[in-house]
Write a protein that holds these residues in place. Structure first.
Motif, PDB file in Angstrom:
ATOM      1  N   ARG A  30       0.811  -1.221   0.000  1.00 46.61           N
ATOM      2  CA  ARG A  30       0.000   0.000   0.000  1.00 46.61           C
ATOM      3  C   ARG A  30       0.845   1.272   0.000  1.00 46.61           C
ATOM      4  O   ARG A  30       0.314   2.371   0.141  1.00 46.61           O
ATOM      5  CB  ARG A  30      -0.905  -0.005   1.236  1.00 46.61           C
ATOM      6  CG  ARG A  30      -1.989  -1.068   1.196  1.00 46.61           C
ATOM      7  CD  ARG A  30      -2.719  -1.159   2.514  1.00 46.61           C
ATOM      8  NE  ARG A  30      -1.842  -1.666   3.579  1.00 46.61           N
ATOM      9  CZ  ARG A  30      -2.227  -1.824   4.843  1.00 46.61           C
ATOM     10  NH1 ARG A  30      -3.465  -1.508   5.191  1.00 46.61           N
ATOM     11  NH2 ARG A  30      -1.400  -2.301   5.746  1.00 46.61           N
ATOM     12  N   PHE A  31       2.145   1.140  -0.119  1.00 42.43           N
ATOM     13  CA  PHE A  31       3.019   2.311   0.012  1.00 42.43           C
ATOM     14  C   PHE A  31       2.776   3.337  -1.090  1.00 42.43           C
ATOM     15  O   PHE A  31       2.762   4.545  -0.848  1.00 42.43           O
ATOM     16  CB  PHE A  31       4.486   1.861   0.004  1.00 42.43           C
ATOM     17  CG  PHE A  31       5.464   2.998   0.127  1.00 42.43           C
ATOM     18  CD1 PHE A  31       5.504   3.786   1.269  1.00 42.43           C
ATOM     19  CD2 PHE A  31       6.346   3.294  -0.902  1.00 42.43           C
ATOM     20  CE1 PHE A  31       6.400   4.834   1.381  1.00 42.43           C
ATOM     21  CE2 PHE A  31       7.237   4.336  -0.801  1.00 42.43           C
ATOM     22  CZ  PHE A  31       7.272   5.112   0.352  1.00 42.43           C
ATOM     23  N   LEU A  32       2.541   2.882  -2.302  1.00 35.82           N
ATOM     24  CA  LEU A  32       2.391   3.791  -3.435  1.00 35.82           C
ATOM     25  C   LEU A  32       0.934   4.077  -3.760  1.00 35.82           C
ATOM     26  O   LEU A  32       0.614   4.489  -4.878  1.00 35.82           O
ATOM     27  CB  LEU A  32       3.103   3.221  -4.664  1.00 35.82           C
ATOM     28  CG  LEU A  32       4.618   3.013  -4.519  1.00 35.82           C
ATOM     29  CD1 LEU A  32       5.200   2.406  -5.787  1.00 35.82           C
ATOM     30  CD2 LEU A  32       5.304   4.341  -4.203  1.00 35.82           C
ATOM     31  N   THR A  33       0.042   3.904  -2.806  1.00 36.83           N
ATOM     32  CA  THR A  33      -1.377   4.182  -3.033  1.00 36.83           C
ATOM     33  C   THR A  33      -1.735   5.562  -2.506  1.00 36.83           C
ATOM     34  O   THR A  33      -1.027   6.150  -1.679  1.00 36.83           O
ATOM     35  CB  THR A  33      -2.245   3.133  -2.336  1.00 36.83           C
ATOM     36  OG1 THR A  33      -2.032   3.216  -0.920  1.00 36.83           O
ATOM     37  CG2 THR A  33      -1.897   1.731  -2.829  1.00 36.83           C
ATOM     38  N   ALA A  34      -2.869   6.082  -2.985  1.00 34.97           N
ATOM     39  CA  ALA A  34      -3.316   7.411  -2.563  1.00 34.97           C
ATOM     40  C   ALA A  34      -3.639   7.454  -1.081  1.00 34.97           C
ATOM     41  O   ALA A  34      -3.510   8.500  -0.428  1.00 34.97           O
ATOM     42  CB  ALA A  34      -4.533   7.833  -3.387  1.00 34.97           C
ATOM     43  N   ALA A  35      -4.052   6.335  -0.524  1.00 37.51           N
ATOM     44  CA  ALA A  35      -4.413   6.312   0.894  1.00 37.51           C
ATOM     45  C   ALA A  35      -3.206   6.514   1.807  1.00 37.51           C
ATOM     46  O   ALA A  35      -3.366   6.840   2.984  1.00 37.51           O
ATOM     47  CB  ALA A  35      -5.097   4.989   1.223  1.00 37.51           C
ATOM     48  N   SER A  36      -2.011   6.321   1.280  1.00 32.43           N
ATOM     49  CA  SER A  36      -0.804   6.465   2.097  1.00 32.43           C
ATOM     50  C   SER A  36      -0.251   7.883   2.081  1.00 32.43           C
ATOM     51  O   SER A  36       0.803   8.147   2.661  1.00 32.43           O
ATOM     52  CB  SER A  36       0.281   5.497   1.596  1.00 32.43           C
ATOM     53  OG  SER A  36      -0.152   4.162   1.716  1.00 32.43           O
ATOM     54  N   ARG A  37      -0.934   8.788   1.426  1.00 31.47           N
ATOM     55  CA  ARG A  37      -0.429  10.154   1.349  1.00 31.47           C
ATOM     56  C   ARG A  37      -0.465  10.831   2.715  1.00 31.47           C
ATOM     57  O   ARG A  37      -1.389  10.632   3.497  1.00 31.47           O
ATOM     58  CB  ARG A  37      -1.250  10.972   0.353  1.00 31.47           C
ATOM     59  CG  ARG A  37      -1.026  10.574  -1.099  1.00 31.47           C
ATOM     60  CD  ARG A  37      -1.879  11.397  -2.022  1.00 31.47           C
ATOM     61  NE  ARG A  37      -3.309  11.234  -1.729  1.00 31.47           N
ATOM     62  CZ  ARG A  37      -4.286  11.840  -2.391  1.00 31.47           C
ATOM     63  NH1 ARG A  37      -3.992  12.658  -3.398  1.00 31.47           N
ATOM     64  NH2 ARG A  37      -5.543  11.631  -2.065  1.00 31.47           N
ATOM     65  N   THR A  38       0.535  11.653   2.964  1.00 29.15           N
ATOM     66  CA  THR A  38       0.596  12.453   4.188  1.00 29.15           C
ATOM     67  C   THR A  38       1.120  13.839   3.836  1.00 29.15           C
ATOM     68  O   THR A  38       1.919  13.992   2.904  1.00 29.15           O
ATOM     69  CB  THR A  38       1.510  11.798   5.242  1.00 29.15           C
ATOM     70  OG1 THR A  38       1.547  12.622   6.410  1.00 29.15           O
ATOM     71  CG2 THR A  38       2.927  11.624   4.718  1.00 29.15           C
ATOM     72  N   ALA A  39       0.659  14.844   4.550  1.00 26.46           N
ATOM     73  CA  ALA A  39       1.066  16.226   4.263  1.00 26.46           C
ATOM     74  C   ALA A  39       1.003  17.038   5.548  1.00 26.46           C
ATOM     75  O   ALA A  39       0.221  16.745   6.455  1.00 26.46           O
ATOM     76  CB  ALA A  39       0.176  16.847   3.192  1.00 26.46           C
ATOM     77  N   ALA A  40       1.834  18.052   5.615  1.00 31.76           N
ATOM     78  CA  ALA A  40       1.854  18.955   6.767  1.00 31.76           C
ATOM     79  C   ALA A  40       2.359  20.310   6.306  1.00 31.76           C
ATOM     80  O   ALA A  40       3.226  20.403   5.434  1.00 31.76           O
ATOM     81  CB  ALA A  40       2.748  18.402   7.874  1.00 31.76           C
TER      82      ALA A  40
END
Length: 699
Positions: free
Chosen positions: A537-547
């Protein structure tokens, strides 16, 4: 503040008379409620000022403004500047040079900074200093500025509450009645009173208040740590302040050129200097120091730019059952993949990083000039050592002539013994003197060899290189005459002085950097990336993080650390100024000493040559008489010693004269010319000190 009051609220004829009474270039001050506004009078009823927030909530650049608008319904004062460096048209020209500049900063580049820069050559603000010394004064001033800014912001809103042609609004616009002042509007808003203003305008006012309160609160907190009472009065000396009219007279001479050694007409000397400049280790060390300073400047420049980093981590970890990690991950082993792209930027509102960059650039310039100092020292050392080699050759010639003379005396003595005129005592005396002369010759040969090795070391070569040096053929050089305007121009001709001036400039920026530490730091940072357990799941959209967000650092209490740091910077500044002044005094003294030595040697040389001629004739006569049996050996030996001393004295004076001329060329800078300017390079902003003016650290 020594000022004279000028009424700008009078009728138009009176105002016209007032405009004519104000001198061009005058520093004008207009009192406001809680602060003052500053400008430079440009003539014809026009004032050049830093607009800032004078007109409205929108920042304005340096611009022209009519005198009546500058007064804004208040009186104005002409601020007396007894220490003004620029007056009249000069001050106006400096103000015009910055027209259109839009870098207004309330604490570091406001209207008062602009005016003092125009008149004094260095920008400073007494208002800012008072606010920093007294936090309560700073808070009141901030509220006064916020009130005036909000008044301009709310004026169009308030006008919407009344129909066109409203008598009250017309009276308020003429300044006679304040029907609904900005203060009342602000108070009403804070108390929650309902006002019949359009909702969008109310939101704008609310946003302005919410944005202004944190700024004022942060400024008030930052005032808790201040640098009140820490300053320096040190100034760099001007060469004109030293009395040099008699010791350094204007003689319409020329400054030495870069190839000053060519005046002696020795091709080998020129070749030796060129060789040394290519391979000398000391010069290589200086170049390495320049490279290190340049690298440090690049590091300082990087601090003024945004920073972007990327990172990736792979971690195999067992998570606890009793922490925030929920099942099924709690208590299990998981592999966490995390990749982040982050960016950060220091807003540098107070110029701390910019001042550090300017200081680094000045230090780099100082290192470059230090390399010129090493170059001048090297070429001077080679020329003087080469002149010493020439001296030894001349003294060796004299020694050989003396040996031949004493061999002749020994032969004459042997003949006189045969005729009974002398005894073995005279023969042994003649032989002893001959042996002494031969020993002196061998001593000169040893000194000559040592000098060759010294020159080889200066070339950065092995000792055998010195054995290849042939006999020097140096001439006497050019006529010695000092250039005009020597004290003033020497500061740009002596590399030691230029390097010291660059270091003073660096210390000025170090002081400003230390002062910026007292103000809040605001850093912006943002990051985006991917974070997931496992690889699937590393390259999926659900793994996105932002700050994203700011970070604010407020110096409130540090047990005196910042003040101690600033005191240290001021001490470094004082030391740099003292070093500069000492270098300037030493440089002037060296020129005067070398010039006096040259003139003294010229006078001695004339008398010594007369003495040499007389001693030579006496020696020849004594030898003839001794050979004819008319005098004794003692008379001949005395005459011979006198002739030898006279020859050596003339030879040494001639070599000393050339050595002093070499030293004088070095004292005049050896052809170095400083085409740069410490302020224009290290402090490109217009509020820097004026070129060739005394440096004074901002108090």
């Amino acid at each position: 503040m020594d000022t004279s009051y000028v009424d700008c609220l009078a009728t138009s004829p009176a105002l016209a008379r007032t405009e004519r009474a104000i001198e061009i270039g005058a520093h004008l001050v207009s009192e406001r409620d809680g602060y003052t506004h500053h400008g430079i009078y440009a003539g014809n009823g026009q004032v050049i000022h830093y607009g800032g927030f004078h007109h409205s909530a929108k920042r304005h650049p340096i611009e022209y403004i009519p005198l009546r608008d500058f007064a804004a319904g208040k009186g104005i004062k002409v601020h007396s500047e007894p220490d003004a460096i620029y007056t009249g048209v000069d001050a106006v020209e400096r103000a015009r040079a910055r027209l259109g500049e839009d870098r207004y900063r309330l604490l570091t580049n406001n209207c008062e900074h602009f005016c003092t820069w125009c008149v004094l050559g260095a920008g400073h603000s007494q208002q800012v200093r008072r606010c920093l010394r007294n936090p309560w004064t700073g808070i009141k001033t901030l509220f006064a500025l916020a009130r005036d800014t909000f008044r301009d912001f709310a004026r169009p809103i308030l006008r919407q509450r009344h129909p066109p042609g409203c008598t009250t609004c017309r009276q308020r616009r003429t300044g006679l009645v304040s029907h609904f002042s900005a203060q009342n509007f602000l108070l009403s808003y804070l108390m929650g009173q309902r006002m019949s203003i359009r909702s969008n305008n109310r939101r704008r006012a609310s946003g302005a208040l919410k944005a202004g309160v944190p700024v004022m609160f942060a400024a008030a907190l930052s005032a808790c740590v201040n640098y009140a009472g820490i300053h320096s009065d040190a100034k760099t000396a001007e060469p004109q302040q030293f009395a040099t009219q008699h010791s350094l007279p204007a003689e319409q001479g020329h400054w030495p050129a870069g190839n000053w050694a060519d005046q002696f007409g020795d091709v080998q000397l020129k070749a030796l200097i060129d060789e040394a400049l290519k391979s000398n280790p000391t010069l290589d060390q200086a170049h390495a120091r320049v490279a290190a300073a340049a690298a440090y400047s690049e590091t300082a420049k990087a601090s003024t730019m945004p920073r972007v980093d990327a990172s990736y981590s792979l971690m195999r970890q067992q998570f606890s059952n009793t922490t925030f990690v929920p099942p099924p991950f709690g208590g299990s082993w998981q592999t966490e993949n995390k990749g982040v792209l982050s960016a950060s930027y220091d807003l540098d509102l107070w110029g701390k990083n910019r001042e550090a960059l300017k200081a680094a650039i000045s230090q780099q310039q100082a290192s470059q000039v230090d390399a010129e100092v090493v170059k001048l020292t090297l070429t001077t050392s080679i020329a003087r050592t080469y002149n010493q080699l020439a001296r030894l050759y001349v003294l060796r010639d004299i020694a050989q002539e003396e040996i031949a003379q004493r061999e002749q005396i020994d032969r004459i003595t042997a003949g006189r013994i045969a005729t009974g005129l002398d005894t073995e005592v005279e023969r042994k005396t003649a032989q002893a003197n001959l042996a002494t002369s031969r020993a002196s010759l061998k001593s000169l040969d040893g000194q000559t060899l040592t000098t060759r090795y010294q020159i080889a070391a200066l070339l950065g070569a092995g000792p055998d290189r010195g054995l290849q040096i042939t006999r020097p053929t140096l001439g006497m050089g050019d006529e010695v005459r000092l250039p005009d305007n020597l004290p003033a121009d020497l500061v740009s001709r002596r590399p030691e002085i230029v390097a010291a001036r660059w270091r003073v400039d660096a210390m000025v920026h170090d002081v400003k950097e230390a002062k910026a530490e007292f103000y809040p730091d605001i850093n912006l940072s943002a990051a985006i990336g991917l974070d997931a357990f496992g690889f699937g799941r590393f390259l999926t959209a659900a793994s996105r993080t932002a700050a994203v967000g700011p970070a604010i650092h407020l110096p409130i209490f540090d047990a005196g650390e910042l003040r101690a740091q600033l005191k240290g910077r001021y001490a470094d500044f004082d030391y740099a100024v003292a070093t500069y002044n000492e270098t300037l005094v030493t440089a002037l003294s060296e020129v005067a000493i070398q010039l006096a030595d040259v003139h003294s040697t010229d006078d001695q040389l004339a008398d010594s040559q007369t003495a040499q001629d007389a001693a030579r004739k006496a020696d020849e006569l004594a030898l003839v008489q001794y050979k004819a049996g008319l005098t004794n050996q003692l008379t001949v030996l005395n005459a011979d010693v006198n002739a030898l001393s006279a020859d050596q004295a003339v030879a040494n004076l001639r070599m000393n004269r050339r050595d002093q001329q070499i030293a004088l060329a070095a004292a005049l800078g050896g052809g170095f010319v400083d085409a740069s300017n410490a302020d224009s390079v290290a402090a490109p902003r217009a509020d820097a000190s004026a070129p060739n003016k005394p440096f004074v650290a901002a108090r």
